[in-house]
Design a protein around this motif. Structure first.
Motif, mmCIF file in Angstrom:
data_model
loop_
_atom_site.group_PDB
_atom_site.id
_atom_site.type_symbol
_atom_site.label_atom_id
_atom_site.label_comp_id
_atom_site.label_asym_id
_atom_site.label_seq_id
_atom_site.Cartn_x
_atom_site.Cartn_y
_atom_site.Cartn_z
ATOM 1 N N ALA A 28 -0.608 1.644 -17.473
ATOM 2 C CA ALA A 28 -0.392 2.340 -16.205
ATOM 3 C C ALA A 28 -1.432 1.844 -15.216
ATOM 4 O O ALA A 28 -2.487 1.314 -15.591
ATOM 5 C CB ALA A 28 -0.496 3.853 -16.377
ATOM 6 N N VAL A 29 -1.118 2.027 -13.929
ATOM 7 C CA VAL A 29 -2.043 1.702 -12.842
ATOM 8 C C VAL A 29 -2.136 2.918 -11.935
ATOM 9 O O VAL A 29 -1.105 3.482 -11.523
ATOM 10 C CB VAL A 29 -1.583 0.464 -12.043
ATOM 11 C CG1 VAL A 29 -2.563 0.169 -10.910
ATOM 12 C CG2 VAL A 29 -1.434 -0.745 -12.960
ATOM 13 N N LEU A 30 -3.365 3.342 -11.628
ATOM 14 C CA LEU A 30 -3.614 4.505 -10.781
ATOM 15 C C LEU A 30 -4.303 4.046 -9.506
ATOM 16 O O LEU A 30 -5.370 3.428 -9.566
ATOM 17 C CB LEU A 30 -4.491 5.536 -11.511
ATOM 18 C CG LEU A 30 -4.078 5.905 -12.941
ATOM 19 C CD1 LEU A 30 -5.091 6.862 -13.543
ATOM 20 C CD2 LEU A 30 -2.678 6.503 -12.963
ATOM 21 N N ILE A 31 -3.710 4.333 -8.366
ATOM 22 C CA ILE A 31 -4.285 3.980 -7.072
ATOM 23 C C ILE A 31 -4.726 5.271 -6.403
ATOM 24 O O ILE A 31 -3.883 6.071 -5.966
ATOM 25 C CB ILE A 31 -3.275 3.214 -6.194
ATOM 26 C CG1 ILE A 31 -2.784 1.965 -6.929
ATOM 27 C CG2 ILE A 31 -3.911 2.835 -4.863
ATOM 28 C CD1 ILE A 31 -1.723 1.195 -6.159
ATOM 29 N N GLN A 32 -6.034 5.478 -6.322
ATOM 30 C CA GLN A 32 -6.587 6.702 -5.775
ATOM 31 C C GLN A 32 -6.754 6.606 -4.256
ATOM 32 O O GLN A 32 -6.814 5.506 -3.681
ATOM 33 C CB GLN A 32 -7.931 7.013 -6.429
ATOM 34 C CG GLN A 32 -7.851 7.279 -7.928
ATOM 35 C CD GLN A 32 -7.070 8.542 -8.236
ATOM 36 O OE1 GLN A 32 -6.003 8.486 -8.850
ATOM 37 N NE2 GLN A 32 -7.575 9.685 -7.771
ATOM 38 N N HIS A 33 -6.862 7.779 -3.628
ATOM 39 C CA HIS A 33 -7.081 7.821 -2.183
ATOM 40 C C HIS A 33 -8.474 7.332 -1.821
ATOM 41 O O HIS A 33 -8.671 6.697 -0.781
ATOM 42 C CB HIS A 33 -6.883 9.254 -1.671
ATOM 43 C CG HIS A 33 -7.115 9.420 -0.205
ATOM 44 N ND1 HIS A 33 -8.309 9.854 0.321
ATOM 45 C CD2 HIS A 33 -6.293 9.179 0.861
ATOM 46 C CE1 HIS A 33 -8.220 9.889 1.638
ATOM 47 N NE2 HIS A 33 -7.014 9.488 1.988
ATOM 48 N N SER A 34 -9.468 7.630 -2.679
ATOM 49 C CA SER A 34 -10.852 7.207 -2.460
ATOM 50 C C SER A 34 -11.298 6.305 -3.601
ATOM 51 O O SER A 34 -10.671 6.263 -4.665
ATOM 52 C CB SER A 34 -11.782 8.425 -2.356
ATOM 53 O OG SER A 34 -11.401 9.274 -1.298
#
Length: 571
Positions: A390-396
């Protein structure tokens, strides 16, 4: 002195909603607890913090039940350190180190820095259960025996490194089987020393071919030992057998010319089957630890595109969005996607390029990584198939990643916004954010609870902490291997002189706490010691009071050659 004082406030557990809608997730958390240098015990059952010259030991599951330990007044405490067996706690300050034994209220050890001719105490760590490694700011180091009260000098220990300069060999928990590997430097040469703490004897000293060795690490099974060199060295990683013999270097002399910079870090998988070498070109080399041959290379591309793979084999990508009102949500993103690039840095430091962080979970089945170019993006790799899970793209930007110590599916993300995120790799859901409701700069760390227990982690600031329970606070009967303490009866204290209970008995609530009718034994002794110190130059400490009083007229015999600048003493 051990005392269960009345609470200045009554900690309670309450529900905290993350979002404003009715379907929002919720969690339980303790009230804010005043205390600095908070740290959870390795067993996960207790949390230690320091407040108003008192050491507070709280239960992880019921923090309203706690014990206060009076310590000698010290200034500028810099750290609290647990022993690996969670039985002792060291309080570090520039001029003193005090060790508290939690299952014996009368046993104290105090290390005095004397006139400070070697500088301040820079660090302290437990080596096994009975030894204390103390390092001064000017490079001096000593290994103190807590049972014998003797110190052995470890000459020329490397105190300025990019990582850990020493480590106990894993899997050897008994005192007679412990092996300490430590880096030292004599002149321009780095040395690898293998030391037996219980024998006060050094097995071997191996001269290293390193330029400036940065860190040392044992494999979790204790079969291999790596030494990491500076990234500009021709060979950055040196792999040794447990007795200090060189087995392999990487890169070798034949392929070192293909890399402009060497290895940035070396990380062992939890099952000791893989050694991950992170590099400055945003790639990770995976080595098989049987032959140390390459298994695969992980690359962090600025564009993620898996359209050539079948839809059921494409890695899910979750991207966080935040509304103007502060509501957070995730949306699935289709391929291809380009994560936002981090703000470029105006530095030439090699540490600011390449892989920012890489961590294996507790079983070694998955690897979580971050790249310096895309600090808000987390890649999670499946080690069985060697593809992205999986790949998680955070806001910060993500500041740090923490896998749960016993539950391999739980990953904790800290994005520096006082909001921790928990992601379960076993589910098809995106990360879940939790609001800590603390107006401070926070760090988050797991409590090492059993795999069958509910989750718990700490939200820590410089002067306060809060214990958070994402799955709710379990009842005492639900916990395996630990008895959750019950609330303190009102107006009761624990008198260490009139009870045979240890600290653990007090926290576990196995017996009613006896009422305090007179000053405790330690209080009386402390008053006597203060009176003696006013009329005498002899220093007396809690640990060996009677022994010290009998021997103050006779100087202890020693065969050691004393450093004229070293007047530190252990009591």
């Amino acid at each position: 002195m051990l005392t269960c004082l009345d609470a200045l406030f009554t900690p309670r557990l309450h529900q905290c909603s993350i979002f404003n809608n009715d379907n929002s997730p919720s969690m339980e958390m303790s009230e804010i607890i005043t205390g600095a240098h908070a740290v959870a015990s390795p067993c996960g059952s207790y949390v230690a913090s320091l407040s108003a010259a008192k050491l507070r030991i709280s239960s992880t599951w019921t923090p309203e039940r706690y014990t206060h330990i009076n310590i000698r007044p010290v200034k500028d405490v810099t750290a609290l350190k647990w022993s690996q067996d969670s039985n002792r706690l060291a309080i570090l300050s520039p001029q003193h180190v005090e060790v508290v034994c939690l299952d014996d209220a009368h046993h104290r050890v105090r290390l005095d820095n004397g006139s400070g001719g070697l500088g301040r105490f820079a660090s302290v760590d437990f080596v096994g259960a009975d030894h204390l490694l103390v390092i001064w700011e000017f490079g001096k180091a000593k290994l103190w025996s807590l049972s014998e009260g003797k110190g052995v000098e470890l000459a020329d220990v490397k105190t300025v490194t990019g990582g850990q300069a020493w480590q106990i060999r894993p899997g050897h928990t008994t005192a007679t089987s412990q092996v300490l590997a430590i880096l030292t430097r004599q002149g321009s040469d780095d040395l690898l020393n293998i030391y037996f703490p219980h024998l006060h004897k050094q097995l071997s000293s191996t001269k290293l071919s390193t330029v400036d060795a940065q860190s040392i690490s044992w494999s979790p099974d204790g079969r291999w030992l790596t030494v990491l060199d500076t990234p500009t060295a021709p060979s950055s990683v040196h792999i040794f057998t447990p007795d200090g013999h060189l087995f392999r270097t990487y890169p070798s002399s034949t392929d070192s010319s293909t890399m402009s910079l060497g290895i940035k870090s070396a990380i062992w998988s939890s099952d000791s089957r893989v050694l991950a070498l992170t590099r400055h070109d945003s790639r990770i080399l995976l080595l098989n630890t049987r032959t140390f041959a390459p298994l695969a290379i992980i690359e962090h591309s600025t564009t993620i595109d898996q359209r050539s793979s079948p839809p059921d084999q494409q890695s899910p990508i979750w991207q966080e969005s935040v509304t103007a009102s502060g509501q957070r949500s995730y949306i699935p993103v289709s391929h291809p996607v380009s994560p936002p690039l981090s703000k470029p840095k105006s530095t030439a430091d090699p540490a600011d390029f390449g892989i920012a962080e890489a961590r294996f979970n507790c079983t070694g089945s998955h690897l979580a990584t971050r790249d310096e170019r895309m600090l808000n993006t987390v890649w999670i790799w499946d080690m069985s198939s060697l593809v992205a899970h999986a790949v998680l793209i955070q806001h910060s930007n993500v500041r740090r990643l923490r896998w749960h110590p016993t539950r391999p599916d739980m990953l904790l993300l800290d994005c520096g916004e006082r909001i921790p995120y928990i992601f379960s790799i076993a589910s098809a859901q995106p990360p879940t954010p939790f609001e800590a409701n603390m107006p401070f700069n926070l760090t988050f760390t797991w409590a090492e609870t059993p795999a069958t227990s509910n989750l718990a982690f700490l939200a820590i600031s410089k002067t306060t902490l809060r214990i958070m329970y994402p799955e709710g606070q379990p009842s005492p009967n639900d916990e395996e291997g630990t008895t959750a303490p019950q609330a303190n009866p009102p107006n009761t204290v624990f008198d260490e002189g009139n009870s045979d209970d240890s600290l653990f008995d007090v926290l576990s609530g196995r017996k009613p706490l006896p009422p305090k009718t007179e000053p405790s034994y330690t209080e009386r002794i402390d008053w006597e010691v203060e009176t003696e110190e006013e009329n005498s130059l002899v220093r007396v400490d809690d640990t060996f009071r009677e022994k010290r009083r009998k021997s103050v007229q006779k100087a202890p015999a020693t065969s050691m050659i004393l450093d004229p600048l070293d007047d530190s003493e252990i009591f």
